[in-house]
Design a protein around this motif. Sequence first.
Motif, PDB file in Angstrom:
ATOM      1  N   GLY A 239      -7.442 -11.500  46.428  1.00  0.00           N
ATOM      2  CA  GLY A 239      -8.955 -11.799  46.872  1.00  0.00           C
ATOM      3  C   GLY A 239      -9.165 -13.174  46.217  1.00  0.00           C
ATOM      4  O   GLY A 239      -8.497 -13.697  45.212  1.00  0.00           O
ATOM      5  N   LYS A 240     -10.173 -13.637  46.448  1.00  0.00           N
ATOM      6  CA  LYS A 240     -11.024 -15.063  45.821  1.00  0.00           C
ATOM      7  C   LYS A 240     -11.298 -14.689  44.531  1.00  0.00           C
ATOM      8  O   LYS A 240     -10.980 -15.524  43.737  1.00  0.00           O
ATOM      9  N   ASN A 241     -11.737 -13.627  43.940  1.00  0.00           N
ATOM     10  CA  ASN A 241     -12.140 -13.312  42.848  1.00  0.00           C
ATOM     11  C   ASN A 241     -11.461 -11.954  42.164  1.00  0.00           C
ATOM     12  O   ASN A 241     -12.118 -10.872  42.668  1.00  0.00           O
ATOM     13  N   THR A 242     -10.543 -11.957  41.556  1.00  0.00           N
ATOM     14  CA  THR A 242      -9.913 -10.753  40.919  1.00  0.00           C
ATOM     15  C   THR A 242      -9.940 -10.961  39.568  1.00  0.00           C
ATOM     16  O   THR A 242      -9.731 -11.836  38.839  1.00  0.00           O
ATOM     17  N   LYS A 243      -9.771  -9.683  38.795  1.00  0.00           N
ATOM     18  CA  LYS A 243      -9.729  -9.828  37.333  1.00  0.00           C
ATOM     19  C   LYS A 243      -8.878  -8.188  37.091  1.00  0.00           C
ATOM     20  O   LYS A 243      -8.991  -7.230  37.650  1.00  0.00           O
ATOM     21  N   ILE A 244      -8.407  -8.193  35.725  1.00  0.00           N
ATOM     22  CA  ILE A 244      -8.230  -6.793  35.100  1.00  0.00           C
ATOM     23  C   ILE A 244      -8.245  -6.667  33.622  1.00  0.00           C
ATOM     24  O   ILE A 244      -8.499  -7.984  33.073  1.00  0.00           O
ATOM     25  N   ILE A 245      -8.842  -5.566  33.464  1.00  0.00           N
ATOM     26  CA  ILE A 245      -9.056  -5.309  31.863  1.00  0.00           C
ATOM     27  C   ILE A 245      -7.912  -4.133  31.561  1.00  0.00           C
ATOM     28  O   ILE A 245      -8.046  -3.344  31.999  1.00  0.00           O
ATOM     29  N   LEU A 246      -7.332  -4.641  30.305  1.00  0.00           N
ATOM     30  CA  LEU A 246      -6.410  -3.925  29.592  1.00  0.00           C
ATOM     31  C   LEU A 246      -6.960  -3.211  28.617  1.00  0.00           C
ATOM     32  O   LEU A 246      -7.657  -3.663  27.560  1.00  0.00           O
ATOM     33  N   ASN A 247      -6.773  -1.782  28.511  1.00  0.00           N
ATOM     34  CA  ASN A 247      -7.514  -1.059  27.406  1.00  0.00           C
ATOM     35  C   ASN A 247      -6.481  -0.559  26.101  1.00  0.00           C
ATOM     36  O   ASN A 247      -5.322  -0.045  26.642  1.00  0.00           O
ATOM     37  N   TYR A 248      -7.051  -0.816  25.005  1.00  0.00           N
ATOM     38  CA  TYR A 248      -6.312  -0.354  23.960  1.00  0.00           C
ATOM     39  C   TYR A 248      -7.068   0.359  22.855  1.00  0.00           C
ATOM     40  O   TYR A 248      -8.332   0.099  22.683  1.00  0.00           O
ATOM     41  N   ALA A 249      -6.179   1.210  22.081  1.00  0.00           N
ATOM     42  CA  ALA A 249      -6.873   1.479  20.900  1.00  0.00           C
ATOM     43  C   ALA A 249      -6.201   0.870  19.618  1.00  0.00           C
ATOM     44  O   ALA A 249      -4.762   0.852  19.776  1.00  0.00           O
TER      45      ALA A 249
END
Length: 748
Positions: A239-249
Amino acid sequence: MKKFGLIYVCFVFLLFQCKESKEVIDQVKLTSFVNPFIGTDGPGNTYPGATVPFGMVQLSPDIGISGWDRIAGYFYKDSIITGFSHMHLSGTGAGDLYDILVMPTNSRFSERIEANHFKPFSSFSHDHESASPGYYSVGLLDYGIKAELTATERTGIHKYTFPQDDNSQIHIDLGYALNWDSPTDTHINVVDNSTIEGYRKSTGWAKDQRVYFVIKLSKPFDSYQIFKNDTLTTSPVTGKNTKIILNYATLEGEAIVLKTGLSSADIAGAQKSIEIEAPNFDFDSLKNEAEAKWEAELSKIKITIADETKKRIFYTMLYQSMLAPTLLSDHNGNYKGANDLTMKADGFDRYDTFSLWDTYRAAHPLYTILHPNRVSDMVNSMLAHYKETGLLPVWSMQGNETNMMIGYHAVPVIVDAYFKGIKDFDSELAYKGCIASATDHSRQIDDYMALGYVPVDEHDENWSVSKTLEYAYDDWCIAQFAKALGKTDDYNTFSKRSEYWRNLYDSESNFMRPKLKDGTFVANFIPKDYSPYFCESNAWQYFWSVQHNIEGLTEIVGGKERFEKKLDSMFTLHPLAEDVLPIFSTGMIGQYAHGNEPSHHVAYLYNYIEKPWKTQELVREILDTQYQNEPSGHCGNEDCGQMSSWYVFSALGFYPVNPAQGVYAFGSPIIDSATITLENGKTFTVNALNNSKENKYIQSISLNGALIERNYITHKEIMEGGKLEFTMGSQPNKTTKNSMAPSSKLYN
């Protein structure tokens, strides 16, 4: 005998101490003198982040707020950071790139602001920030996270040291955009819990930019959320505007390393970038490799100078001269071509980011001395652009022609390389490219050919006078190329065209004056006005742009005495308080504007009328006043190496007034000594005896031990190795009228 023995022991001890001290001095790395923050405040528009010489990756912090001051993503006076993106322009007025934004966060801070489009951000302080060649570090204070960056040619490496937190995150945002840049198509695919791949295609100054990437992480992420237009979705996503957030402890002090391989061609190329250049997650090792690459390049010029501040400025300018052009091709040679197809560079590295209106003047001539092997690749890159589009580049970047600025200044770069013996390219193809660019009917070249000048277009900012002068200079270069290749008819044609500057000379005003199509000069002409007829300049600043025929320019104004008076006026006619100066009119000394390129050769013109001491005085003034070891240390846009290359040349004591002539006019060196290590294995040294702030005037000059009575040295003499020695003094030496090489004569 005992007394003699004691003296002998003391002598040996002192000798050992002196030798040891010299070894310590020699061990000081030249990278330690570089201050990447110079130009990050004021009009410099530089970035402080991590890169390697001429590298594809410029991994640097972004404030995240648009504006002229943040055209390179970062502004020293700001107090927040929105993340770290992988590509930036050095010192331009063009707001593009900022690709693939990465930002670490945790649960300590969640504030968002409209100014940066509600992206995550953190406050930062310069007390917790540092930068050196190939390395950048900053504390993200609101999160307690330390961010460190380094780079290889095609890979950006991040190291984030987290506090203890069960909700640590790394945001990778492909929809992030700044200034002129806007994404058109982005893609994210989660390969596994430590690998992400995708692309970001965008438009802006570069109308069709493509960046393919592979990201690898040293620690697998626990989970992730992926978004399309801020709506939660699943992988893969396009898509024109995509993002991903990676989660950690994360544990207290735990570091996560993230590597991003880039390619303009495909994901496979990005993968290969990581495999070859950053095969491990040893951040310190990769940082040391980047520093070593810079040390090797900076060591090509080793200077001694009493003033350490000036030493820092010199090595920072040498560093900034190597931030562009930038690598475009992959390890297998693939790259995004200017014809929007995937092309392959065979036998050379493909470069782009050619800011030629700026850099043909000093940056490219400097490369012919320090980096002739790269110059060969750069010329082949320009010829690849010609094969892809039918024209040589004007201002190209990321496999796109922006057509910014004026002239066809790939011509002097190619011709200069040819006459300096850098001939690892097809000269006939190069010649065809030069002719094609000089006879194209765009950018009013058709009017120029038909009328002998570019006429005024009252309905547009057409820069008519500037175009005429720039085209005429490029035509002189083509004439010399034609003569060398035995093309007599073309030589005669372009020799005639090189004198078209005369068609705009107005004897009444004694300026180059804009002309209408009917051959009449415009009325109400005020030389100091910044009008649509001059490219980012006025009539004072562009008058001198006849670098290939200074003698003819001198004659047309009425001889050396009148020429001298006009030059004097250039540097003493100061703007009035009520004068409105545009944003690019900076670094003013009278009407001289060191912050913009058309002025850069003007201080050296006194050499051509046998008044070299006036050049020496002015060059010293510019060196001392227009460059500082501070964030606002540039008086104007750094412009992809041009502003810095002017300093490097001038600090050494010489400068290419006619960039394609193979001649360097003397100025006033500020170094005490310099040793230039050439790629051909020879060394060229410059010594300035009795040099000081007061002793700015050259008393005598010797080359290889023999006195010379001339105001120039040739490129050939430098490349043969040897020693140039200036004897300096506090008073002008007016007794010897040292000769100057005719500006129209080639010295190859």
